[in-house]
Design an enzyme around this catalytic site. Structure first.
Site, PDB file in Angstrom:
ATOM      1  N   TYR A  10      11.885  -8.747 -17.531  1.00 44.81           N
ATOM      2  CA  TYR A  10      10.531  -8.455 -17.071  1.00 44.81           C
ATOM      3  C   TYR A  10      10.177  -6.985 -17.252  1.00 44.81           C
ATOM      4  O   TYR A  10       9.119  -6.642 -17.791  1.00 44.81           O
ATOM      5  CB  TYR A  10      10.371  -8.838 -15.594  1.00 44.81           C
ATOM      6  CG  TYR A  10      10.070 -10.305 -15.380  1.00 44.81           C
ATOM      7  CD1 TYR A  10       8.770 -10.791 -15.448  1.00 44.81           C
ATOM      8  CD2 TYR A  10      11.096 -11.204 -15.141  1.00 44.81           C
ATOM      9  CE1 TYR A  10       8.504 -12.142 -15.260  1.00 44.81           C
ATOM     10  CE2 TYR A  10      10.834 -12.555 -14.956  1.00 44.81           C
ATOM     11  CZ  TYR A  10       9.536 -13.018 -15.013  1.00 44.81           C
ATOM     12  OH  TYR A  10       9.280 -14.354 -14.843  1.00 44.81           O
ATOM     13  N   VAL A  11      11.056  -6.099 -16.805  1.00 52.64           N
ATOM     14  CA  VAL A  11      10.760  -4.668 -16.870  1.00 52.64           C
ATOM     15  C   VAL A  11      10.778  -4.166 -18.310  1.00 52.64           C
ATOM     16  O   VAL A  11       9.845  -3.495 -18.765  1.00 52.64           O
ATOM     17  CB  VAL A  11      11.761  -3.872 -16.013  1.00 52.64           C
ATOM     18  CG1 VAL A  11      11.545  -2.368 -16.187  1.00 52.64           C
ATOM     19  CG2 VAL A  11      11.626  -4.251 -14.547  1.00 52.64           C
ATOM     20  N   GLU A 161       5.534  -8.703 -10.527  1.00 51.78           N
ATOM     21  CA  GLU A 161       5.412  -9.823 -11.445  1.00 51.78           C
ATOM     22  C   GLU A 161       4.074 -10.524 -11.253  1.00 51.78           C
ATOM     23  O   GLU A 161       3.590 -10.662 -10.133  1.00 51.78           O
ATOM     24  CB  GLU A 161       6.575 -10.792 -11.243  1.00 51.78           C
ATOM     25  CG  GLU A 161       7.897 -10.192 -11.685  1.00 51.78           C
ATOM     26  CD  GLU A 161       9.069 -11.125 -11.443  1.00 51.78           C
ATOM     27  OE1 GLU A 161       8.848 -12.347 -11.422  1.00 51.78           O
ATOM     28  OE2 GLU A 161      10.185 -10.625 -11.274  1.00 51.78           O
ATOM     29  N   ASN A 214      11.257  -0.949  -1.662  1.00 52.85           N
ATOM     30  CA  ASN A 214      11.519  -2.385  -1.582  1.00 52.85           C
ATOM     31  C   ASN A 214      11.996  -2.825  -0.202  1.00 52.85           C
ATOM     32  O   ASN A 214      11.655  -3.914   0.266  1.00 52.85           O
ATOM     33  CB  ASN A 214      12.537  -2.797  -2.650  1.00 52.85           C
ATOM     34  CG  ASN A 214      11.882  -2.947  -4.016  1.00 52.85           C
ATOM     35  OD1 ASN A 214      10.667  -2.972  -4.127  1.00 52.85           O
ATOM     36  ND2 ASN A 214      12.698  -3.043  -5.053  1.00 52.85           N
ATOM     37  N   ASN A 225       6.136 -12.115   9.621  1.00 60.16           N
ATOM     38  CA  ASN A 225       6.533 -13.506   9.843  1.00 60.16           C
ATOM     39  C   ASN A 225       7.086 -13.723  11.244  1.00 60.16           C
ATOM     40  O   ASN A 225       6.913 -14.796  11.834  1.00 60.16           O
ATOM     41  CB  ASN A 225       7.535 -13.941   8.783  1.00 60.16           C
ATOM     42  CG  ASN A 225       6.867 -14.204   7.440  1.00 60.16           C
ATOM     43  OD1 ASN A 225       5.711 -14.598   7.399  1.00 60.16           O
ATOM     44  ND2 ASN A 225       7.587 -13.996   6.357  1.00 60.16           N
ATOM     45  N   TYR A 256      -0.936  -4.735   2.431  1.00 56.80           N
ATOM     46  CA  TYR A 256      -0.018  -5.401   1.513  1.00 56.80           C
ATOM     47  C   TYR A 256       1.298  -5.762   2.186  1.00 56.80           C
ATOM     48  O   TYR A 256       1.853  -4.975   2.951  1.00 56.80           O
ATOM     49  CB  TYR A 256       0.248  -4.521   0.290  1.00 56.80           C
ATOM     50  CG  TYR A 256      -0.967  -4.377  -0.604  1.00 56.80           C
ATOM     51  CD1 TYR A 256      -1.430  -5.452  -1.346  1.00 56.80           C
ATOM     52  CD2 TYR A 256      -1.662  -3.180  -0.675  1.00 56.80           C
ATOM     53  CE1 TYR A 256      -2.545  -5.345  -2.144  1.00 56.80           C
ATOM     54  CE2 TYR A 256      -2.789  -3.046  -1.474  1.00 56.80           C
ATOM     55  CZ  TYR A 256      -3.225  -4.132  -2.208  1.00 56.80           C
ATOM     56  OH  TYR A 256      -4.338  -4.018  -2.997  1.00 56.80           O
ATOM     57  N   CYS A 268      13.985  -8.570  -6.657  1.00 53.00           N
ATOM     58  CA  CYS A 268      14.116  -7.186  -6.180  1.00 53.00           C
ATOM     59  C   CYS A 268      14.419  -7.071  -4.690  1.00 53.00           C
ATOM     60  O   CYS A 268      15.422  -6.481  -4.292  1.00 53.00           O
ATOM     61  CB  CYS A 268      12.844  -6.402  -6.507  1.00 53.00           C
ATOM     62  SG  CYS A 268      12.607  -6.075  -8.265  1.00 53.00           S
ATOM     63  N   LYS A 326       6.598 -16.498  -6.918  1.00 50.36           N
ATOM     64  CA  LYS A 326       5.259 -15.939  -6.880  1.00 50.36           C
ATOM     65  C   LYS A 326       4.370 -16.674  -7.855  1.00 50.36           C
ATOM     66  O   LYS A 326       4.801 -17.080  -8.929  1.00 50.36           O
ATOM     67  CB  LYS A 326       5.303 -14.437  -7.237  1.00 50.36           C
ATOM     68  CG  LYS A 326       4.031 -13.675  -6.950  1.00 50.36           C
ATOM     69  CD  LYS A 326       4.242 -12.186  -7.207  1.00 50.36           C
ATOM     70  CE  LYS A 326       3.011 -11.388  -6.837  1.00 50.36           C
ATOM     71  NZ  LYS A 326       3.182  -9.949  -7.114  1.00 50.36           N
TER      72      LYS A 326
END
Length: 420
Positions: A10-11, A161, A214, A225, A256, A268, A326
């Protein structure tokens, strides 16, 4: 500039595509021949909005070529960017074997008599001290007194992502770690035109940035949650509490990652939380809040399952909308939706999954390994939209607002992106 990129996940693949759009020439390296063939055919081996179009243009224009072996292909490169994986080891630390091996390969391949330095940039998430204590010693051991033709840089990425291209060209910040904390000419060229605050710092500050970011994102998800679970137990609207909370942008910082809903997952957050746990214990700095994050997240996964199956008869037909961690992504690594699917199967429910972005035959590497290990029957569970709309379900579970535009027949629907 001409840039070599090591690791086309991905990166790495996002960086390669975006750098070609900025006018740079890219030579990509990866161990997967299947992935290389896909890229050189002008296609993307991963699902990321806009990525395939950039790859197709770059390949057609001759700005992107890919190989499995380095050979002498770094000779005319100005920069090498390392984007290989650092997966979790059994003790929670990062597995640094890929970083070490790629560093050795680059050090071996570099022309020791280069007329200009090769800037070697690491973007993989690594423990603070890695460049000084692992990477540089490898280069020094291989290159000896010629190690001066290498300039090491650490430059963490901040890509999400399914919005990676947008994030690349509009990052929240740019962090660049150098041996003396001073600017690097080639990095300034690469980042030219990007509108974001730039921080030139030492290696360790730059290396630690992703852990802080992260882990804080993970903390926000787990905290929200926990509040959401209490709200449900007390008959309080978690949605209304969430609305009140995020209205305070002065003290609560940002909305966010703060909405009660699904558990955190992906490649991650879980990995870096475990690594920070390990680091804190290793250096004797107790971090009890961090220690609680994974346990809280696992508890939330089970809570979501219990909420879904409340009053649901054994053997009921269940449709999950989305199995990747996601929306608009095919990344299954540590997806909480994989865990939820497994719980439905273990509970004796008849499960189907609708996720148009996940195609088992296209899964590669760690993504394939994780899905096969944790949900080996995935291929048999996936159905298409036509089948989903023609079937009557006892329960539809929307994992992250994926039901828009679907005409589904169900007795009950749960959006686990909102607890109330």
């Amino acid at each position: 500039m001409k840039i070599g990129i090591f690791g086309l996940g991905y990166v790495g693949l996002t960086a390669a595509a975006c750098l070609t759009k900025s006018g740079h020439e890219i030579v990509g390296f990866d161990v997967s021949e299947q992935k290389l063939a896909t890229v050189m055919a002008g296609k993307s081996p991963i699902s990321e909005p806009g990525l395939e179009e950039l790859i197709a243009t770059a390949v057609a224009d001759g700005k992107l070529t890919c190989f499995s072996a380095i050979e002498n292909r770094l000779a005319d490169c100005d920069m090498a960017i390392v984007c290989v994986g650092t997966p979790s080891a059994p003790d929670g630390s990062h597995n640094m074997s890929y970083i070490a091996e790629v560093s050795r390969q680059i050090a071996t391949a570099v022309d020791k008599d280069r007329s200009r330095p090769l800037t070697v940039v690491y973007r993989s998430t690594i423990r603070p001290g890695t460049l000084e204590e692992l990477v540089y010693p490898i280069f020094r051991r291989v290159m000896g007194d010629k190690v001066g033709v290498i300039e090491l840089v650490y430059n963490p990425e901040f890509l999400r992502e399914s919005s990676a291209i947008k994030d690349y060209f509009s990052p929240p910040k740019i962090v660049i770690g150098t041996h003396d904390g001073k600017p690097n000419k080639n990095m300034d060229i690469v980042n030219e035109g990007l509108d974001a605050p730039v921080f030139y710092v030492g290696y360790r500050e730059a290396e630690f940035t992703k852990f802080v970011d992260n882990t804080f994102h993970a903390l926000k998800v787990a905290f929200a949650n926990e509040v959401g679970r209490v709200c449900v137990r007390l008959g309080i609207s978690a949605t209304k509490v969430h609305e009140i909370f995020i209205s305070d942008t002065k003290l609560n910082i940002s909305p966010y990652y703060m909405r009660p809903g699904g558990a955190f997952g992906g490649s991650c957050l879980p990995k870096d939380v475990r690594a920070l746990q390990y680091i804190a214990g290793d250096v004797g700095a107790s971090a009890h809040v961090v220690d609680s994050l994974i346990r809280s997240n696992e508890a939330h996964k089970h809570f979501l399952f219990e909420m879904c199956v409340k009053d649901l008869a054994e053997g009921a037909r269940v449709l999950m909308l989305g199995v990747s961690f996601k929306k608009d992504s095919d990344d299954l690594r540590e997806s909480p939706n994989i865990d939820l699917a497994r719980k439905f199967l273990q509970g004796g429910y008849k499960l189907s999954i609708l996720d148009p972005f996940v195609e088992p035959k296209n899964l590669l590497g760690q993504n394939l390994g994780y899905s096969f290990q944790h949900l080996p029957d995935l291929g048999e569970l996936l159905i298409d939209q036509q089948t989903a709309e023609a079937t009557e379900f006892d329960l539809v579970v929307d994992t992250s607002a994926r039901s828009k535009g679907l005409a589904l027949k169900t007795k009950r629907k749960i959006d686990i992106g909102a607890l109330a």
